[in-house]
Design an enzyme around this catalytic site. Sequence first.
Site, PDB file in Angstrom:
ATOM      1  N   CYS A 186       7.909   4.581 -20.185  1.00 26.59           N
ATOM      2  CA  CYS A 186       7.669   3.239 -20.589  1.00 26.59           C
ATOM      3  C   CYS A 186       6.741   2.644 -19.703  1.00 26.59           C
ATOM      4  CB  CYS A 186       8.973   2.375 -20.810  1.00 26.59           C
ATOM      5  SG  CYS A 186       8.688   0.779 -21.401  1.00 26.59           S
ATOM      6  N   GLU A 226       6.232  -2.179 -13.090  1.00 26.87           N
ATOM      7  CA  GLU A 226       7.158  -1.373 -13.137  1.00 26.87           C
ATOM      8  C   GLU A 226       6.720  -0.379 -14.151  1.00 26.87           C
ATOM      9  OE1 GLU A 226      10.854  -3.605 -10.981  1.00 26.87           O
ATOM     10  OE2 GLU A 226      10.602  -3.831 -13.201  1.00 26.87           O
ATOM     11  N   CYS A 259      15.041  -2.559 -21.404  1.00 29.30           N
ATOM     12  CA  CYS A 259      13.927  -3.343 -22.100  1.00 29.30           C
ATOM     13  C   CYS A 259      14.291  -4.737 -21.706  1.00 29.30           C
ATOM     14  CB  CYS A 259      13.995  -3.297 -23.649  1.00 29.30           C
ATOM     15  SG  CYS A 259      14.174  -1.752 -24.319  1.00 29.30           S
ATOM     16  N   CYS A 300       8.546 -15.136 -24.409  1.00 28.89           N
ATOM     17  CA  CYS A 300       9.789 -14.832 -25.332  1.00 28.89           C
ATOM     18  C   CYS A 300      10.921 -15.242 -24.571  1.00 28.89           C
ATOM     19  CB  CYS A 300       9.841 -13.514 -25.726  1.00 28.89           C
ATOM     20  SG  CYS A 300       8.507 -12.691 -26.636  1.00 28.89           S
ATOM     21  N   GLU A 305       1.977  -7.936 -22.817  1.00 26.17           N
ATOM     22  CA  GLU A 305       1.726  -7.577 -24.358  1.00 26.17           C
ATOM     23  C   GLU A 305       0.423  -6.640 -24.640  1.00 26.17           C
ATOM     24  OE1 GLU A 305       2.936  -8.149 -27.392  1.00 26.17           O
ATOM     25  OE2 GLU A 305       0.939  -7.426 -28.122  1.00 26.17           O
ATOM     26  N   CYS A 337       3.240 -11.801 -18.041  1.00 25.83           N
ATOM     27  CA  CYS A 337       3.004 -11.877 -19.421  1.00 25.83           C
ATOM     28  C   CYS A 337       3.195 -13.268 -19.982  1.00 25.83           C
ATOM     29  CB  CYS A 337       4.123 -11.021 -20.146  1.00 25.83           C
ATOM     30  SG  CYS A 337       4.084 -11.175 -21.922  1.00 25.83           S
ATOM     31  N   SER A 376       7.932  -6.476 -32.418  1.00 22.94           N
ATOM     32  CA  SER A 376       9.223  -7.208 -31.870  1.00 22.94           C
ATOM     33  C   SER A 376       9.315  -8.455 -32.800  1.00 22.94           C
ATOM     34  CB  SER A 376       8.981  -7.715 -30.467  1.00 22.94           C
ATOM     35  OG  SER A 376       8.958  -6.346 -29.663  1.00 22.94           O
ATOM     36  N   LEU A 377      10.370  -8.147 -33.780  1.00 23.90           N
ATOM     37  CA  LEU A 377      10.643  -9.106 -34.734  1.00 23.90           C
ATOM     38  C   LEU A 377      11.650 -10.066 -34.404  1.00 23.90           C
ATOM     39  CD1 LEU A 377       9.815  -9.788 -37.726  1.00 23.90           C
ATOM     40  CD2 LEU A 377      11.730  -8.189 -38.603  1.00 23.90           C
ATOM     41  N   HIS A 378      12.826  -9.384 -34.032  1.00 26.23           N
ATOM     42  CA  HIS A 378      13.812 -10.304 -33.433  1.00 26.23           C
ATOM     43  C   HIS A 378      14.237 -11.553 -34.310  1.00 26.23           C
ATOM     44  CE1 HIS A 378      12.931  -7.852 -30.432  1.00 26.23           C
ATOM     45  NE2 HIS A 378      12.020  -8.393 -29.855  1.00 26.23           N
ATOM     46  N   CYS A 403      13.210 -12.762 -22.325  1.00 29.30           N
ATOM     47  CA  CYS A 403      12.732 -11.527 -21.759  1.00 29.30           C
ATOM     48  C   CYS A 403      12.282 -11.956 -20.325  1.00 29.30           C
ATOM     49  CB  CYS A 403      11.492 -11.277 -22.467  1.00 29.30           C
ATOM     50  SG  CYS A 403      10.500  -9.861 -21.922  1.00 29.30           S
ATOM     51  N   ASN A 424      19.897  -6.671 -23.489  1.00 35.23           N
ATOM     52  CA  ASN A 424      20.328  -6.354 -21.753  1.00 35.23           C
ATOM     53  C   ASN A 424      20.534  -7.627 -20.908  1.00 35.23           C
ATOM     54  OD1 ASN A 424      20.259  -3.422 -22.109  1.00 35.23           O
ATOM     55  ND2 ASN A 424      18.157  -3.696 -22.557  1.00 35.23           N
ATOM     56  N   SER A 440       3.978  -1.398 -28.672  1.00 32.52           N
ATOM     57  CA  SER A 440       4.992  -2.349 -29.321  1.00 32.52           C
ATOM     58  C   SER A 440       4.546  -3.904 -28.929  1.00 32.52           C
ATOM     59  CB  SER A 440       6.270  -2.212 -28.354  1.00 32.52           C
ATOM     60  OG  SER A 440       6.961  -3.354 -28.808  1.00 32.52           O
TER      61      SER A 440
HETATM   62  N1  SAH Z   1       5.104  -7.491 -25.531  1.00 30.66           N
HETATM   63  C1  SAH Z   1       5.389  -6.328 -26.275  1.00 30.66           C
HETATM   64  C2  SAH Z   1       5.786  -4.942 -25.482  1.00 30.66           C
HETATM   65  C3  SAH Z   1       6.916  -5.387 -24.921  1.00 30.66           C
HETATM   66  S1  SAH Z   1       8.058  -4.186 -25.496  1.00 30.66           S
HETATM   67  C4  SAH Z   1       6.283  -6.541 -27.479  1.00 30.66           C
HETATM   68  O1  SAH Z   1       6.786  -7.714 -27.337  1.00 30.66           O
HETATM   69  O2  SAH Z   1       6.608  -5.987 -28.142  1.00 30.66           O
HETATM   70  C5  SAH Z   1       9.611  -4.840 -24.820  1.00 30.66           C
HETATM   71  C6  SAH Z   1      10.664  -4.820 -25.830  1.00 30.66           C
HETATM   72  O3  SAH Z   1      12.045  -5.202 -25.170  1.00 30.66           O
HETATM   73  C7  SAH Z   1      10.192  -5.849 -26.828  1.00 30.66           C
HETATM   74  O4  SAH Z   1      10.821  -5.764 -28.080  1.00 30.66           O
HETATM   75  C8  SAH Z   1      11.226  -7.117 -26.301  1.00 30.66           C
HETATM   76  O5  SAH Z   1      11.140  -8.034 -27.247  1.00 30.66           O
HETATM   77  C9  SAH Z   1      12.332  -6.273 -26.099  1.00 30.66           C
HETATM   78  N2  SAH Z   1      13.256  -7.121 -24.884  1.00 30.66           N
HETATM   79  C10 SAH Z   1      12.685  -8.017 -24.113  1.00 30.66           C
HETATM   80  N3  SAH Z   1      13.847  -8.249 -23.366  1.00 30.66           N
HETATM   81  C11 SAH Z   1      14.833  -7.738 -23.601  1.00 30.66           C
HETATM   82  C12 SAH Z   1      16.335  -7.556 -23.344  1.00 30.66           C
HETATM   83  N4  SAH Z   1      16.654  -8.599 -22.379  1.00 30.66           N
HETATM   84  N5  SAH Z   1      17.160  -6.647 -23.947  1.00 30.66           N
HETATM   85  C13 SAH Z   1      16.242  -6.056 -24.796  1.00 30.66           C
HETATM   86  N6  SAH Z   1      15.325  -5.840 -25.219  1.00 30.66           N
HETATM   87  C14 SAH Z   1      14.504  -6.739 -24.739  1.00 30.66           C
END
Ligand code: SAH
Length: 337
Positions: A102, A89, A330, A113, A157, A109, A211-213, A116, A287, A188
């Site tokens: 995007c 997608e 995302c 995470c 990724e 992947c 993507s720190l989180h 995700c 989301n 990212s």
């Molecule tokens: N693998 C890379 C590229 C994916 S980017 C990365 O991890 O950065 C997608 C972004 O959306 C990442 O920051 C991911 O952590 C975030 N993401 C994943 N699931 C999400 C969700 N349900 N709601 C909001 N952001 C989310």
Amino acid sequence: MNSIYSYTRDDFINYFININEKKFKADQLFDWLYKKRVVNFDLMNNLNKNVISKLKNDFIINNILILKKDIGKDVCKYLFKLHDDEKIEAVLMYHDYGISLCISTQVGCNMSCSFCESGRLKKRRNLEVCEMVLQILEIEKDIKNRISHIVLMGIGEPFDNYDNVIKFINIINDNKGIDIGARHITISTCGIIPKIIEFSNLKLQVNLAISLHAPNNELRNLIMPINRVYSLDNLMNAVKEYINKTNRRVTFEYIMLKGVNDNKECALELCKLLKNMNCYVNLIPYNETNNIQYKRSDMNILNEFYDILKKNNICVTIRKEFGGLVSAACGQLRSHG
Ligand code: SAH
């Protein structure tokens, strides 16, 4: 499959030199492919018959198929079918500053995470260079307009498909081709340290987002398994090295997960972690998806978190939301197994 869209202009310069042709033919070829968008070698009428038959012999002009479009307000999610029937997608977004896309970099992947959706299907394969380029070409053809910004934030990724991603960036950034400015491209990553270092050595003007989180190892280990391989302290050192080498500001993405990483202590810890760094934080309202139990933080909690960062002189924004209704936001993109 040897797609014509998998090669940089430099690759074609070498190709033409090897077949005893003038190297400016690479510019002409790029012009046909990416400026005029011709999809038939026979129409490239400033290349002679000999060159055209060599090209036909060595490359194919392929495409990827738009299977489905989900249209929302200012957003459209595209489902593509690839040559081996795998599906990916991409999400198109209309901003006041332009149109961004995007794109996906892998089928599935492996980063796992916990929050995700995209990672629920394990990686089936990397996308080829052409499959990333074609996401742009097919969508620009569909909307009859130019895309101004590219973010590598779809499925996959990017740094787990490093060589193809770098080649892809080289192709789309080329001013004789699609010509998307480096500063309009954002990669990212969840934090693959060796590739962050490699990337910093290229000294590109491309934006890097991490993507720190989570602000500590304990929490990050829980929600992002990659942290058990590349821990937070090492990640921060790599990012500092990137900033020193490139002089570029880094973005940290931080999803707000209700009751998980959204309390005051986390905010303060995050401030300490990022103190004096050339960076900014993008707070992302989570989301929710049907398959994962996390919930989105309440708006007042999100605002409190934001205020703490602000007070501590951390540059911070709250991400504008797109695509929620069409599951195009995302982390909601998925590979269809
Ligand atoms: N693998 C890379 C590229 C994916 S980017 C990365 O991890 O950065 C997608 C972004 O959306 C990442 O920051 C991911 O952590 C975030 N993401 C994943 N699931 C999400 C969700 N349900 N709601 C909001 N952001 C989310």
